[in-house]
Write a protein that holds these residues in place. Structure first.
Motif, PDB file in Angstrom:
ATOM      1  N   ALA A 162       0.758  -1.159   0.041  1.00 32.75           N
ATOM      2  CA  ALA A 162      -0.033  -0.202  -0.051  1.00 32.75           C
ATOM      3  C   ALA A 162       0.753   1.387  -0.071  1.00 32.75           C
ATOM      4  N   PRO A 163       0.893   2.101  -1.103  1.00 36.14           N
ATOM      5  CA  PRO A 163       1.623   3.258  -1.078  1.00 36.14           C
ATOM      6  C   PRO A 163       1.226   4.423  -0.038  1.00 36.14           C
ATOM      7  N   ASP A 164       0.181   4.256   0.452  1.00 36.88           N
ATOM      8  CA  ASP A 164      -0.161   5.423   1.293  1.00 36.88           C
ATOM      9  C   ASP A 164      -0.534   4.750   2.807  1.00 36.88           C
ATOM     10  N   SER A 165      -0.166   3.521   3.041  1.00 35.06           N
ATOM     11  CA  SER A 165      -0.241   2.856   4.200  1.00 35.06           C
ATOM     12  C   SER A 165       0.389   3.783   5.344  1.00 35.06           C
ATOM     13  N   THR A 166      -0.225   3.912   6.274  1.00 33.96           N
ATOM     14  CA  THR A 166       0.531   4.796   7.490  1.00 33.96           C
ATOM     15  C   THR A 166       0.913   3.594   8.672  1.00 33.96           C
ATOM     16  N   ILE A 167       0.931   2.309   8.389  1.00 39.71           N
ATOM     17  CA  ILE A 167       1.299   1.090   9.237  1.00 39.71           C
ATOM     18  C   ILE A 167       2.579   0.379   8.406  1.00 39.71           C
ATOM     19  N   PRO A 168       3.749   0.741   8.802  1.00 40.01           N
ATOM     20  CA  PRO A 168       4.780  -0.119   8.381  1.00 40.01           C
ATOM     21  C   PRO A 168       4.883  -1.603   8.598  1.00 40.01           C
ATOM     22  N   LEU A 169       5.199  -2.505   7.750  1.00 44.70           N
ATOM     23  CA  LEU A 169       5.047  -4.004   7.852  1.00 44.70           C
ATOM     24  C   LEU A 169       5.394  -4.434   9.331  1.00 44.70           C
ATOM     25  N   ARG A 170       6.365  -3.799   9.733  1.00 46.28           N
ATOM     26  CA  ARG A 170       6.984  -4.263  11.123  1.00 46.28           C
ATOM     27  C   ARG A 170       5.908  -3.899  12.193  1.00 46.28           C
ATOM     28  N   ALA A 171       5.449  -2.813  12.101  1.00 49.09           N
ATOM     29  CA  ALA A 171       4.269  -2.089  13.118  1.00 49.09           C
ATOM     30  C   ALA A 171       3.119  -3.321  12.650  1.00 49.09           C
ATOM     31  N   PHE A 172       2.737  -3.645  11.604  1.00 44.95           N
ATOM     32  CA  PHE A 172       1.658  -4.344  11.532  1.00 44.95           C
ATOM     33  C   PHE A 172       1.999  -5.859  11.845  1.00 44.95           C
ATOM     34  N   CYS A 173       3.231  -6.346  11.946  1.00 46.15           N
ATOM     35  CA  CYS A 173       3.348  -7.589  12.564  1.00 46.15           C
ATOM     36  C   CYS A 173       3.339  -7.514  14.323  1.00 46.15           C
ATOM     37  N   LYS A 174       3.803  -6.699  14.656  1.00 45.45           N
ATOM     38  CA  LYS A 174       3.736  -6.458  15.963  1.00 45.45           C
ATOM     39  C   LYS A 174       2.177  -6.264  16.538  1.00 45.45           C
ATOM     40  N   GLU A 175       1.539  -5.487  15.822  1.00 42.76           N
ATOM     41  CA  GLU A 175      -0.075  -5.447  16.275  1.00 42.76           C
ATOM     42  C   GLU A 175      -0.502  -6.477  15.988  1.00 42.76           C
ATOM     43  N   HIS A 176      -0.490  -7.462  15.313  1.00 51.32           N
ATOM     44  CA  HIS A 176      -1.107  -8.633  15.023  1.00 51.32           C
ATOM     45  C   HIS A 176      -0.317 -10.047  15.554  1.00 51.32           C
ATOM     46  N   PHE A 177       0.714  -9.639  16.332  1.00 50.30           N
ATOM     47  CA  PHE A 177       1.381 -10.868  16.997  1.00 50.30           C
ATOM     48  C   PHE A 177       2.049 -11.625  16.033  1.00 50.30           C
ATOM     49  N   LEU A 178       2.822 -11.254  14.944  1.00 50.49           N
ATOM     50  CA  LEU A 178       3.389 -11.995  14.246  1.00 50.49           C
ATOM     51  C   LEU A 178       4.962 -11.636  14.166  1.00 50.49           C
ATOM     52  N   ASN A 179       5.638 -12.700  13.924  1.00 51.69           N
ATOM     53  CA  ASN A 179       7.129 -12.585  13.929  1.00 51.69           C
ATOM     54  C   ASN A 179       7.652 -12.066  12.787  1.00 51.69           C
ATOM     55  N   PHE A 180       7.987 -10.784  12.686  1.00 49.21           N
ATOM     56  CA  PHE A 180       8.447 -10.091  11.503  1.00 49.21           C
ATOM     57  C   PHE A 180       9.754 -10.782  10.532  1.00 49.21           C
ATOM     58  N   GLY A 181      10.648 -11.371  11.559  1.00 50.56           N
ATOM     59  CA  GLY A 181      11.776 -12.045  10.790  1.00 50.56           C
ATOM     60  C   GLY A 181      11.362 -13.482   9.982  1.00 50.56           C
TER      61      GLY A 181
ATOM     62  N   LEU B 239      -1.961 -14.875  -6.466  1.00 52.58           N
ATOM     63  CA  LEU B 239      -3.037 -13.979  -5.621  1.00 52.58           C
ATOM     64  C   LEU B 239      -2.175 -12.764  -5.505  1.00 52.58           C
ATOM     65  N   ILE B 240      -1.022 -12.876  -5.251  1.00 53.15           N
ATOM     66  CA  ILE B 240      -0.295 -11.507  -5.213  1.00 53.15           C
ATOM     67  C   ILE B 240       0.866 -11.608  -6.265  1.00 53.15           C
ATOM     68  N   SER B 241       1.184 -10.687  -7.072  1.00 54.99           N
ATOM     69  CA  SER B 241       2.335 -10.807  -8.107  1.00 54.99           C
ATOM     70  C   SER B 241       3.326  -9.665  -7.508  1.00 54.99           C
ATOM     71  N   SER B 242       4.420 -10.037  -7.019  1.00 54.22           N
ATOM     72  CA  SER B 242       5.558  -9.206  -6.492  1.00 54.22           C
ATOM     73  C   SER B 242       6.669 -10.103  -6.590  1.00 54.22           C
ATOM     74  N   SER B 243       8.028  -9.457  -6.453  1.00 52.88           N
ATOM     75  CA  SER B 243       9.046 -10.284  -6.602  1.00 52.88           C
ATOM     76  C   SER B 243      10.215  -9.565  -5.649  1.00 52.88           C
ATOM     77  N   ALA B 244       9.594  -8.530  -5.166  1.00 54.89           N
ATOM     78  CA  ALA B 244      10.613  -7.540  -4.149  1.00 54.89           C
ATOM     79  C   ALA B 244      10.715  -8.446  -2.809  1.00 54.89           C
ATOM     80  N   ARG B 245      12.199  -8.646  -2.348  1.00 55.40           N
ATOM     81  CA  ARG B 245      12.400  -9.498  -1.150  1.00 55.40           C
ATOM     82  C   ARG B 245      12.091  -8.176  -0.057  1.00 55.40           C
ATOM     83  N   LEU B 246      11.795  -8.900   1.060  1.00 55.67           N
ATOM     84  CA  LEU B 246      11.475  -7.811   2.271  1.00 55.67           C
ATOM     85  C   LEU B 246      12.864  -7.576   2.759  1.00 55.67           C
ATOM     86  N   SER B 247      13.970  -8.281   2.689  1.00 57.42           N
ATOM     87  CA  SER B 247      15.318  -7.810   3.193  1.00 57.42           C
ATOM     88  C   SER B 247      16.073  -7.359   2.203  1.00 57.42           C
TER      89      SER B 247
END
Length: 570
Positions: free
Chosen positions: A499-518, A545-553
């Motif tokens: 999401a280009p206009d997302s105000t919640i970075p993925l790391r914060a999303f993971c923390k909020e939803h009890f997900l391990n970001f690593g 479902l999702i077409s993308s090839s950018a690694r998270l890291s």
């Protein structure tokens, strides 16, 4: 290239006194075993000694490490000592990251990377010297590599091999390699006092034990960092929360385990104005030298993966560490001053522990190993040169599983399906699932699910937040299937990430939803690897479902292929 590198050896490292004898042994013998105590400098100096011996001209000097953190950290250290750029004369390659170039002479890598190279280049022509470090860990990867190299060395007289470790069973390794020279190096160590503080209660909480021990150390001394060995991530997080809850202003609590991001792992190597407590798994037992450690606290526990051929299940279970591992842990202190090793168990338990940790080949499913060996055209697993031949029960179960999956025919020959499965380099059950999904038109979805099942579950459920974590995870739950829930989770993650206009970075999303970001990052990177393999095989992915090839890291799409299942290999 060597002329531009200034090679010197730190005078305070014990291995520096053995440089001439190591160079002579390398000149006179094809195989050399170096058994050096923790802290002697073998991991960083052996590649430089090989370089000084003239290797690295006709080919590279390859150095394997069991873990990614060790491979990257040691490459940086050696590059600093040789005063060259990382990625230039000294580089590293690990899963999802490749910092090598045409100029790279010393290449650090995980053993999984070397296995992938064996599949592509059976003679390993890019190397003129190989250093297999921490060989005592005896993973499936290490045992296979050593057996393969034993045969390869007979065909490549120009290739040199150094087998290095701190707690190696020297006699066993020496017999296996037909008695090559062995160089023993004493460690650099001040006196270390052993203190046994077993729990007084019947079954105390481990984190409470650690807290009590930290309080005791603080009362005994006001300085010196503390390294605590714990069996896994959950114990580390629970203990970290408890320690931070004490609100000690003079203490900094750090965590160290393999699935942390590289930047988080590197924090343990930085100095601090406060006293540090580093909570680590056995990733800190070998190779890595964390500075300023005066105290080691050994829980005596480790998570070990074991396969039950009768139940056909691979499980992770907590066990008592071996005497060899306990020595490794003890050796992490006493580097800069006199130290103390505090055991959270009794001396009697230590003395009754196994001398060495069981090799992985004696306790793992062998289906993946058998399939890869068949595809490579190697001798059967029963005739292959393993240091310890695998148990017949595990071998028979491996063959049975492959026949049931259709990877082998009734005469144990590899089928066309088996070759496709081997290309995916996952646990054979998951590979078979992907191959079937291709036929059923569900490849896009099953690649996501198979990648998820190859890692540890990223959904976290803290003991003190079970209700809110359950509520957060219900966001993507589906009554029809847990697999649909996995796809829903993937969709939420991708929508958040893209999401280009997302105000919640993925790391914060993971923390909020009890997900391990690593683990989320590892899941996605593995999915990319599998997607790329399918494209090379010219398989139709269908409507992804999702077409993308950018690694998270970030980094390049390098697959650290393994002969063992992803969730059990180093």
């Amino acid at each position: 290239m060597q002329a531009r590198l200034s090679i010197s050896y730190p005078a305070d490292l014990p291995i520096s006194a053995e440089v001439d004898s190591i160079i002579t042994a390398l000149s006179d013998h094809q195989i050399l075993i170096v058994c050096g105590d923790t802290g002697c400098g073998k991991t960083t100096q052996l590649p430089k000694i090989a370089l000084a011996s003239g290797f690295g001209t006709a080919g590279r000097i390859g150095v394997t490490q069991p873990r990614r953190l060790a491979a990257t950290s040691m490459a940086k250290r050696v590059a600093d000592e040789l005063r060259c750029s990382l990625g230039g004369p000294v580089g590293f390659q690990i899963r999802f990251a490749n910092r090598t170039s045409e100029q790279t002479v010393i290449k650090f890598m995980t053993d999984g990377i070397l296995l992938a190279e064996i599949a592509k280049d059976r003679r390993l022509q890019q190397y003129d010297a190989l250093i297999i470090d921490e060989a005592h860990e005896r993973s499936l990867n290490i045992d296979f590599i050593l057996g393969y190299l034993k045969e390869l060395l007979r065909r490549r007289a120009d290739l040199k091999l150094i087998v290095s470790s701190a707690t190696l069973d020297v006699e066993e390794f020496s017999r296996f390699f037909d008695h090559p020279p062995v160089i023993r190096i004493q460690g650099r160590s001040f006196g270390v006092q052993d203190v046994f503080r077993p729990a007084q209660e019947q079954e105390p909480e481990l984190c409470e034990q650690v807290l009590d021990t930290i309080q005791w150390i603080k009362s005994e001394s006001a300085s010196g960092d503390i390294l605590v060995f714990l069996p896994g991530e959950r114990e580390i997080r629970d203990t970290a929360k408890l320690l931070k809850g004490q609100k000690w202003t003079d203490l900094e609590v750090l965590q160290l385990f393999a699935r942390l991001s590289m930047s988080e792992q590197q924090r343990v190597f930085s100095s601090s104005a406060r006293r540090r407590v580093v909570l680590a798994t056995n990733v800190a037992e070998t190779s890595l030298t964390i500075p300023n450690i005066h105290y080691v606290v050994d829980s005596g526990l480790v998570r070990i993966s074991r396969y039950n051929p009768h139940l056909r299940v691979q499980t992770l279970q907590i066990e008592q560490v071996s005497q060899a591992s306990a020595r490794q842990r003890r050796g992490r202190c006493g580097r800069v001053a006199e130290g103390q090793c505090v055991y959270l168990y009794s001396r009697d338990i230590l003395e009754r522990s196994d001398r060495y940790t069981d090799p992985e080949i004696l306790r793992s499913s062998l289906a993946g190993v058998i399939l890869q060996m068949k595809v490579l055209g190697l001798p059967s697993i029963e005739r292959f040169s393993f240091i310890n031949p695998p148990p017949s029960a595990l071998v028979n179960e491996g063959y049975r599983a492959l026949r049931a999956l259709g990877a082998l025919d009734r005469n144990d020959r590899v089928t066309a399906l088996g070759r496709e499965m081997a290309t995916l380099r996952l646990d054979p059950v998951l590979s078979r699932m992907i191959c079937q999904a291709k036929e059923e038109g569900a490849l896009a979805e099953v690649l996501i699910i198979a990648a998820f099942l190859s890692i540890r579950d990223p959904r976290e459920r803290p003991a003190d937040k079970q209700s809110p974590s359950d509520q957060a995870h219900r966001l993507w739950a589906d009554k029809r299937s847990d697999f649909i829930a996995i796809l829903n989770l993937w969709k939420h993650i991708e929508e958040t990430r893209r999401a280009p206009d997302s105000t919640i970075p993925l790391r914060a999303f993971c923390k909020e939803h009890f997900l391990n970001f690593g683990r989320i990052r590892e899941w996605r990177n593995l999915w990319i690897d599998l997607t790329e393999v399918c494209r090379r095989l010219k398989w139709s992915l269908g409507a992804c479902l999702i077409s993308s090839s950018a690694r998270l890291s970030g980094g390049t799409a390098q697959s650290a292929a393994s002969l063992a299942p992803r969730n059990s290999a180093a």
